[in-house]
Design a protein around this motif. Structure first.
Motif, short mmCIF file in Angstrom:
data_model
loop_
_atom_site.label_atom_id
_atom_site.label_comp_id
_atom_site.label_asym_id
_atom_site.label_seq_id
_atom_site.Cartn_x
_atom_site.Cartn_y
_atom_site.Cartn_z
N LEU A 112 14.67 -25.56 -51.58
CA LEU A 112 15.51 -25.94 -52.73
C LEU A 112 15.57 -27.45 -52.90
CD1 LEU A 112 18.49 -23.45 -52.27
CD2 LEU A 112 16.58 -23.27 -53.90
N ARG A 113 15.77 -28.18 -51.81
CA ARG A 113 15.82 -29.64 -51.90
C ARG A 113 14.49 -30.20 -52.38
NH1 ARG A 113 19.21 -31.32 -46.45
NH2 ARG A 113 21.28 -30.84 -47.28
N GLY A 114 13.41 -29.54 -52.02
CA GLY A 114 12.09 -29.98 -52.48
C GLY A 114 11.91 -29.86 -53.98
N ARG A 115 12.73 -29.05 -54.63
CA ARG A 115 12.65 -28.85 -56.08
C ARG A 115 13.57 -29.78 -56.87
NH1 ARG A 115 12.25 -22.56 -57.50
NH2 ARG A 115 10.60 -22.01 -56.05
N LEU A 116 14.41 -30.52 -56.20
CA LEU A 116 15.41 -31.33 -56.90
C LEU A 116 14.84 -32.25 -57.97
CD1 LEU A 116 18.13 -32.34 -54.30
CD2 LEU A 116 18.44 -31.13 -56.45
N HIS A 117 13.69 -32.82 -57.72
CA HIS A 117 13.12 -33.78 -58.68
C HIS A 117 11.88 -33.20 -59.35
CE1 HIS A 117 16.05 -36.57 -57.21
NE2 HIS A 117 15.64 -36.34 -55.98
N GLY A 118 11.85 -31.88 -59.45
CA GLY A 118 10.72 -31.20 -60.07
C GLY A 118 9.66 -30.86 -59.03
N GLY A 119 8.87 -29.88 -59.32
CA GLY A 119 7.83 -29.48 -58.39
C GLY A 119 8.39 -28.71 -57.22
N ARG A 120 7.58 -28.64 -56.16
CA ARG A 120 7.96 -27.92 -54.95
C ARG A 120 7.50 -28.74 -53.76
NH1 ARG A 120 5.11 -22.82 -54.34
NH2 ARG A 120 3.35 -24.19 -54.53
N ILE A 121 8.13 -28.56 -52.62
CA ILE A 121 7.73 -29.29 -51.42
C ILE A 121 6.29 -28.92 -51.04
CG2 ILE A 121 8.65 -27.62 -49.74
CD1 ILE A 121 9.54 -30.09 -48.06
N GLU A 122 5.90 -27.68 -51.35
CA GLU A 122 4.54 -27.23 -51.03
C GLU A 122 3.47 -28.01 -51.80
OE1 GLU A 122 7.20 -25.31 -51.95
OE2 GLU A 122 6.84 -23.23 -51.42
N ASP A 123 3.86 -28.66 -52.89
CA ASP A 123 2.90 -29.42 -53.70
C ASP A 123 2.50 -30.74 -53.06
OD1 ASP A 123 3.10 -27.38 -55.59
OD2 ASP A 123 4.65 -28.42 -56.74
N HIS A 124 3.22 -31.17 -52.03
CA HIS A 124 2.91 -32.42 -51.35
C HIS A 124 1.83 -32.18 -50.30
CE1 HIS A 124 6.25 -34.52 -53.22
NE2 HIS A 124 6.98 -33.45 -52.98
N GLY A 125 0.85 -33.04 -50.26
CA GLY A 125 -0.26 -32.89 -49.34
C GLY A 125 0.15 -32.89 -47.88
N TRP A 126 1.24 -33.54 -47.54
CA TRP A 126 1.68 -33.61 -46.15
C TRP A 126 2.37 -32.34 -45.68
CZ3 TRP A 126 6.82 -32.77 -46.05
CH2 TRP A 126 7.57 -33.13 -47.18
N PHE A 127 2.72 -31.44 -46.60
CA PHE A 127 3.41 -30.21 -46.21
C PHE A 127 2.36 -29.15 -45.89
CE2 PHE A 127 5.69 -26.26 -46.56
CZ PHE A 127 6.89 -26.57 -45.93
N ASP A 128 2.33 -28.70 -44.65
CA ASP A 128 1.32 -27.77 -44.16
C ASP A 128 1.80 -26.32 -44.34
OD1 ASP A 128 -0.60 -26.32 -42.84
OD2 ASP A 128 -0.38 -27.36 -40.92
N GLU A 129 1.33 -25.67 -45.40
CA GLU A 129 1.74 -24.29 -45.67
C GLU A 129 1.20 -23.29 -44.67
OE1 GLU A 129 2.39 -22.89 -49.88
OE2 GLU A 129 0.97 -24.53 -50.20
N SER A 130 0.21 -23.67 -43.88
CA SER A 130 -0.28 -22.75 -42.86
C SER A 130 0.66 -22.73 -41.65
CB SER A 130 -1.70 -23.13 -42.42
OG SER A 130 -1.70 -24.37 -41.74
N THR A 131 1.56 -23.71 -41.56
CA THR A 131 2.50 -23.80 -40.45
C THR A 131 3.94 -23.54 -40.87
OG1 THR A 131 1.06 -25.42 -39.39
CG2 THR A 131 3.33 -25.34 -38.61
N TYR A 132 4.33 -24.00 -42.06
CA TYR A 132 5.72 -23.96 -42.51
C TYR A 132 5.86 -23.14 -43.79
CZ TYR A 132 6.04 -27.88 -39.30
OH TYR A 132 5.98 -28.67 -38.18
N ALA A 133 7.04 -22.58 -43.99
CA ALA A 133 7.36 -21.85 -45.22
C ALA A 133 8.79 -22.20 -45.64
CB ALA A 133 7.24 -20.35 -45.02
N PRO A 134 8.92 -22.96 -46.73
CA PRO A 134 10.26 -23.33 -47.21
C PRO A 134 10.85 -22.23 -48.09
CG PRO A 134 8.62 -24.38 -48.57
CD PRO A 134 7.87 -23.61 -47.52
N HIS A 135 10.96 -21.05 -47.53
CA HIS A 135 11.46 -19.88 -48.24
C HIS A 135 12.65 -19.33 -47.47
CE1 HIS A 135 7.93 -19.70 -50.86
NE2 HIS A 135 7.27 -20.10 -49.79
#
Length: 180
Positions: A112-135
């Motif tokens: 949710l905090r990743g969406r505060l300024h539009g987009g999603r935290i998953e859209d950032h290259g540094w966020f590793d979706e194979s390791t983390y899930a902000p759900h």
């Protein structure tokens, strides 16, 4: 429809369409309030067993296809898959658990905090979706004056429902610890 109708008043973290202004912030405030509310006096292995068994009871009585995990550091304290849970739920548990453990906040709040300024935290290259899930679905167990000491995770429902089930169980266990 009334103001109490959740389809009108609640931010839907699974929606891909724009939602009314203020709903995201309201859900963030609600999760932050849950963190402040759910401060345990202690959290032992027996407490973890009681919490896990409560989640099993809730899941079975509601016929929920969920997997449940309680982890402290690298030690799994409780883990079960109910009827209908799939091997995918195991991956989701691990990824949501890593997220909550890394940030020491509920996995839903990270997303949710990743969406505060539009987009999603998953859209950032540094966020590793194979390791983390902000759900939603993983909530740290906080001990008052200590901080996060474990995580409790549910997977198998839409993320908001996973989160809400964990919060419901944490509230009930915390209430059972109150004197009187």
């Amino acid at each position: 429809m009334t103001a109490n109708n959740p389809t009108v008043t609640a931010f839907n973290p699974d929606s891909t369409v724009p939602q009314p202004a203020g709903l995201l912030e309201a859900l963030i405030a609600r999760v932050e309030a849950e963190i402040n509310e759910l401060q345990f006096p202690h959290f032992s292995k027996d407490d973890s067993l009681n919490l896990g068994l409560l989640l099993v009871e809730l899941g079975k009585s509601r016929k929920l296809p969920i997997a449940i995990d309680i982890t402290k550091g690298d030690q799994v304290l409780f883990h079960v898959a109910l009827d209908g849970a799939t091997p995918d739920n195991e991956r989701w548990i691990q990824a949501k658990q890593r997220t909550a453990a890394r940030y020491e906040i509920p996995s839903l709040l990270v997303g949710l905090r990743g969406r505060l300024h539009g987009g999603r935290i998953e859209d950032h290259g540094w966020f590793d979706e194979s390791t983390y899930a902000p759900h939603g679905g993983c909530f740290p167990v906080y001990v008052a004056g200590v901080g996060a000491v474990a995580t409790v995770t549910v997977s198998g429902l839409p993320q908001q429902q996973d989160h809400d089930l964990v919060v419901e169980a944490l509230r009930e266990i915390l209430e059972s610890m109150q004197p009187g």
